[in-house]
Design a protein around this motif. Structure first.
Motif, mmCIF file in Angstrom:
data_model
loop_
_atom_site.group_PDB
_atom_site.id
_atom_site.type_symbol
_atom_site.label_atom_id
_atom_site.label_comp_id
_atom_site.label_asym_id
_atom_site.label_seq_id
_atom_site.Cartn_x
_atom_site.Cartn_y
_atom_site.Cartn_z
ATOM 1 N N LEU A 1 23.482 16.352 12.405
ATOM 2 C CA LEU A 1 24.792 16.366 11.753
ATOM 3 C C LEU A 1 25.896 15.952 12.721
ATOM 4 O O LEU A 1 26.805 15.221 12.361
ATOM 5 N N THR B 1 26.617 12.111 13.491
ATOM 6 C CA THR B 1 27.208 11.239 12.477
ATOM 7 C C THR B 1 28.646 10.868 12.792
ATOM 8 O O THR B 1 29.151 9.896 12.266
ATOM 9 N N VAL C 1 35.117 17.678 9.805
ATOM 10 C CA VAL C 1 35.720 18.292 8.627
ATOM 11 C C VAL C 1 37.142 18.695 8.979
ATOM 12 O O VAL C 1 37.368 19.458 9.904
ATOM 13 N N LEU D 1 37.167 14.832 5.037
ATOM 14 C CA LEU D 1 36.438 14.391 6.220
ATOM 15 C C LEU D 1 37.220 13.357 7.015
ATOM 16 O O LEU D 1 38.199 12.790 6.539
ATOM 17 N N ASP E 1 25.287 9.882 5.484
ATOM 18 C CA ASP E 1 26.087 11.058 5.810
ATOM 19 C C ASP E 1 25.833 12.180 4.803
ATOM 20 O O ASP E 1 25.672 13.349 5.181
ATOM 21 N N ILE F 1 24.390 15.928 5.579
ATOM 22 C CA ILE F 1 25.106 17.140 5.167
ATOM 23 C C ILE F 1 24.203 18.004 4.286
ATOM 24 O O ILE F 1 24.121 19.220 4.451
ATOM 25 N N HIS F 2 23.506 17.372 3.348
ATOM 26 C CA HIS F 2 22.595 18.108 2.477
ATOM 27 C C HIS F 2 21.509 18.811 3.283
ATOM 28 O O HIS F 2 21.205 19.986 3.071
ATOM 29 N N LEU G 1 22.926 21.865 5.053
ATOM 30 C CA LEU G 1 23.370 22.985 4.216
ATOM 31 C C LEU G 1 22.277 23.588 3.337
ATOM 32 O O LEU G 1 22.440 24.696 2.848
#
Length: 111
Positions: A67, A70, A74, A91, A99, A103-104, A107
């Motif tokens: 992450l 990238t 945030v 962002l 990206d 992120i997926h 999280l």
């Protein structure tokens, strides 16, 4: 264990006259975890504080690195007014499909 809000870092900055604040917190044990909160007095200082926080998370605390590679940062999180189960992210740049995948992955619940 609760996340430390940005407002707490902001209070430290204002009370002690700092431009950037990075708070690192740890709770040890089976119910433990780590948390990093950053604050900057303006956009430039926010970016520097975020980079410091990312460096600490990635290099010192060994959080997953994909992450952070990238380049996404945030700048804000909010509620989606049309869907109470959704959040919005402000962002640092437009996001690509890659990206969103990163992120997926970051999280999603662990299996």
């Amino acid at each position: 264990m609760k996340p430390i809000p940005i407002s707490a870092a902001e209070k430290i900055a204002k009370t002690y006259d700092y431009d950037q604040v990075v708070v690192v917190a740890r709770k040890v044990g089976d119910d433990g975890g780590e948390h990093v909160t950053t604050y900057g007095v303006d956009t430039a200082h926010c970016e520097v504080a975020a980079r410091i926080g990312t460096t600490l998370k990635h290099h010192l605390m060994r959080w997953p690195s994909e992450l952070f590679q990238t380049g996404l940062r945030v700048f804000g999180v909010g509620r989606d007014p049309n869907d109470e189960k959704s959040v919005t992210l402000d962002l640092s740049r437009p996001v690509s499909d890659d990206d969103i995948r990163v992120i997926h992955e970051f999280l999603k619940p662990s299996s």
